[in-house]
Enzyme design. Structure first.
Site, PDB file in Angstrom:
ATOM      1  N   LEU A   8       0.845  -1.192   0.000  1.00 60.45           N
ATOM      2  CA  LEU A   8       0.000   0.000   0.000  1.00 60.45           C
ATOM      3  C   LEU A   8       0.882   1.244   0.000  1.00 60.45           C
ATOM      4  O   LEU A   8       1.604   1.505   0.967  1.00 60.45           O
ATOM      5  CB  LEU A   8      -0.926  -0.017   1.218  1.00 60.45           C
ATOM      6  N   ALA A   9       0.805   2.004  -1.094  1.00 59.72           N
ATOM      7  CA  ALA A   9       1.674   3.178  -1.251  1.00 59.72           C
ATOM      8  C   ALA A   9       0.894   4.344  -1.849  1.00 59.72           C
ATOM      9  O   ALA A   9       1.425   5.146  -2.611  1.00 59.72           O
ATOM     10  CB  ALA A   9       2.858   2.830  -2.145  1.00 59.72           C
ATOM     11  N   ALA A  10      -0.400   4.456  -1.491  1.00 60.55           N
ATOM     12  CA  ALA A  10      -1.249   5.474  -2.099  1.00 60.55           C
ATOM     13  C   ALA A  10      -1.475   6.687  -1.213  1.00 60.55           C
ATOM     14  O   ALA A  10      -2.076   7.665  -1.646  1.00 60.55           O
ATOM     15  CB  ALA A  10      -2.612   4.861  -2.458  1.00 60.55           C
ATOM     16  N   ARG A  15       2.154  14.348   7.111  1.00 60.30           N
ATOM     17  CA  ARG A  15       3.071  14.758   8.169  1.00 60.30           C
ATOM     18  C   ARG A  15       4.508  14.906   7.684  1.00 60.30           C
ATOM     19  O   ARG A  15       5.351  15.470   8.387  1.00 60.30           O
ATOM     20  CB  ARG A  15       3.011  13.757   9.326  1.00 60.30           C
ATOM     21  N   LYS A  22       5.345  10.144   0.082  1.00 65.26           N
ATOM     22  CA  LYS A  22       6.091   9.724   1.274  1.00 65.26           C
ATOM     23  C   LYS A  22       7.036   8.573   0.954  1.00 65.26           C
ATOM     24  O   LYS A  22       8.202   8.571   1.378  1.00 65.26           O
ATOM     25  CB  LYS A  22       5.128   9.328   2.390  1.00 65.26           C
ATOM     26  N   THR A  85      -7.928   1.253   3.239  1.00 66.56           N
ATOM     27  CA  THR A  85      -7.004   0.159   2.945  1.00 66.56           C
ATOM     28  C   THR A  85      -7.700  -1.060   2.330  1.00 66.56           C
ATOM     29  O   THR A  85      -7.138  -1.709   1.436  1.00 66.56           O
ATOM     30  CB  THR A  85      -6.276  -0.246   4.229  1.00 66.56           C
ATOM     31  N   ASP A 109       5.596   2.284   3.756  1.00 70.34           N
ATOM     32  CA  ASP A 109       6.453   3.121   4.604  1.00 70.34           C
ATOM     33  C   ASP A 109       7.062   2.301   5.734  1.00 70.34           C
ATOM     34  O   ASP A 109       7.332   2.801   6.812  1.00 70.34           O
ATOM     35  CB  ASP A 109       5.656   4.292   5.178  1.00 70.34           C
ATOM     36  N   SER A 411      52.842  20.677 -17.948  1.00 71.77           N
ATOM     37  CA  SER A 411      51.888  21.440 -17.146  1.00 71.77           C
ATOM     38  C   SER A 411      51.211  22.523 -17.968  1.00 71.77           C
ATOM     39  O   SER A 411      51.819  23.120 -18.863  1.00 71.77           O
ATOM     40  CB  SER A 411      52.599  22.072 -15.951  1.00 71.77           C
ATOM     41  N   ARG A 446      54.200  28.150 -28.131  1.00 68.13           N
ATOM     42  CA  ARG A 446      54.353  29.301 -27.244  1.00 68.13           C
ATOM     43  C   ARG A 446      54.639  30.529 -28.081  1.00 68.13           C
ATOM     44  O   ARG A 446      55.292  30.456 -29.119  1.00 68.13           O
ATOM     45  CB  ARG A 446      55.535  29.117 -26.280  1.00 68.13           C
TER      46      ARG A 446
END
Length: 463
Positions: A8-10, A15, A22, A85, A109, A411, A446
């Site tokens: 369940l992730a709905a 908070r 979340k 749920t 969660d 260099s 150079r």
């Protein structure tokens, strides 16, 4: 085990005070939802159904990005109208046709739940003599949790919410973790009987327990061996608390396998990382994603590696690396930045304030300090002088540079790509190399140096 996991992730996760789902918030670099999915897969669940709702596209994107190319059967079902749920489970059953075998309903969660816990939980209903089982745990702080009340025969009698507990019930230390295992056939047969006669007019999954008992079925509880498996995340504070628990679990396991931590509380190793024995991990080291580290290495301090493979006997100090391969006997840092596509071969050295992107650094080659190497293929035994740059971008396109074996780059050399510098070649310091350099040649670019005598004295006189 022919089990199905419904996760369940709905929920909104209000908070968390976040603009994101979340379950998308990460613990040790990994979204919470993926911790739960991986635990279900690790338990042997043949099918995992994630019920999405709030921020559905975000959660579905995480699932697709993580599992699209794997053998695991992980799918998303959307609960467009969130009515509780039991409603979420009913939607999952209708969308997938699940009607048999153990079905475990988990919360998205609950990132600390372990595969062994889920496997044992599912097995409680596998034999068919128990229609439903509640996952319980014994937290150190009982406040806010529903209590598990057992009948004299050990079966589940009821779950009593904290606010409704008598003094005797409040003293019960076994609490509801909010997860359920069902016999799939019984779940399918009775899920439609759950009503919404409550203040929120929602369909609650715990009501299934009473429905099954009234139907003459047995319901039970299964208590986690480790209470931390039942801890959930509802706030940023709890996210930090569970991150610390996950960190400690992983670091304890690695120490038992022969890894040294200078300070285990200051090293964050992701759940998908592996580290070889006799490797030393210094404080403020982060291994994120699918990192693989060999034996006898030293990582850190202040190092963050994401999806990086490190061979044996490497030293990686104050380095950020992303999607990189370091072979054996590499020294890197301090203060190095290795960008995606970097491949450093055996015995090479990457020094201080060096950035490398999408390049191969040959065996034993050195990029000691203050240089940028991008889109470059470098041979073995090359030395890059301080302050040298491969000028790979013309404002529209990226261009390649090749450097042959045993070449010395002076260099402050600017190598303007596309350019090929041969083997055993030398470039003079301060040069801008715009043409190919043959094997064994010296390239010098150079302007003539001029000396103007008495300049400072004349300048002072003008002032």
């Amino acid at each position: 085990m022919n089990a199905t996991a419904i996760i369940l992730a709905a929920g909104e996760g209000t908070r968390m005070k976040s603009n994101h789902a979340k379950v998308s918030h990460a613990i040790l670099g990994k979204p919470m939802i993926c911790w739960v999915v991986d635990a279900a897969l690790g338990a042997g669940c043949e099918r995992v159904v994630v019920v999405v709702g709030s921020h559905a596209d975000e959660v579905r994107g995480i699932i697709d990005a993580t599992y699209a190319g794997s053998q695991a059967v992980v799918e998303c079902v959307e609960q467009a109208e969130r009515l509780g749920t039991a409603h979420a489970v009913r939607i999952a059953l209708e969308a997938t046709g699940i009607d048999a075998g153990p079905v475990v309903v988990l919360n998205g969660d609950l990132p600390l739940i372990q595969p062994e816990t889920i496997g044992n939980f599912a097995n409680t209903v596998a034999a068919g003599d128990v229609a439903a089982t509640v996952l319980s745990f014994k937290p150190q702080d009982l406040q806010g949790y529903g209590r598990i009340v057992l009948d004299t025969d050990g079966s589940l009698l009821r779950i009593v919410e904290q606010k409704d507990c008598t003094p005797e019930e409040a003293a019960i230390d076994e609490c509801n973790a909010g997860c359920y295992a069902f016999d799939g056939a019984q779940l399918k047969a009775h899920i439609g009987e759950v009503g919404c006669d409550n203040a929120q007019h929602e369909y609650y999954l715990p009501d299934m327990l009473g429905i099954l008992r009234e139907a003459g079925e047995r319901v039970a509880s299964y208590c986690c061996e480790d209470y931390r498996d039942g801890l959930g995340v509802n706030s940023r504070s709890q996210l930090a608390e569970l991150t610390a628990v996950a960190r400690d679990r992983i670091n304890e396991r690695l120490m038992a396998e022969g890894v040294t931590f200078i300070d285990p509380a200051q090293a964050w190793i992701g759940p998908d990382a592996t580290v070889g024995r006799d490797t030393v991990i210094w404080p403020q080291t982060h291994l994120i994603g699918t990192c693989v580290v060999g034996e006898d290495c030293a990582l850190g301090p202040n190092t963050r590696l994401t999806n990086v493979r490190v061979g044996d006997r490497c030293s990686v100090d104050e380095t950020v690396g992303i999607d990189v391969v370091l072979e054996n006997d590499i020294t890197c840092g301090p203060r190095a930045y290795l960008r995606p596509g970097t491949h450093v071969l055996d015995g090479a050295h990457i020094g201080t304030h060096v950035e490398i992107k999408k390049s191969t650094i040959g065996k034993g080659s050195k990029v000691p300090h203050l240089s940028y190497i991008g889109d470059t293929t470098m041979g073995a035994g090359v030395n890059i002088g301080a302050g040298s740059i491969t000028c790979n971008y013309d404002g529209v396109n990226k261009h390649p540079t090749t450097i042959g074996d045993d070449t010395f780059i002076g260099s402050d050399t600017m190598m303007v790509a596309p350019v090929n510098i041969g083997s055993h070649a030398v470039t003079g310091a301060g040069g801008t190399i715009t043409q190919d350099v043959p094997d064994g040649a010296l390239a010098v670019e150079r302007t003539e140096q001029r000396i103007i005598e008495g300049y400072s004295e004349r300048k002072r006189a003008r002032k």
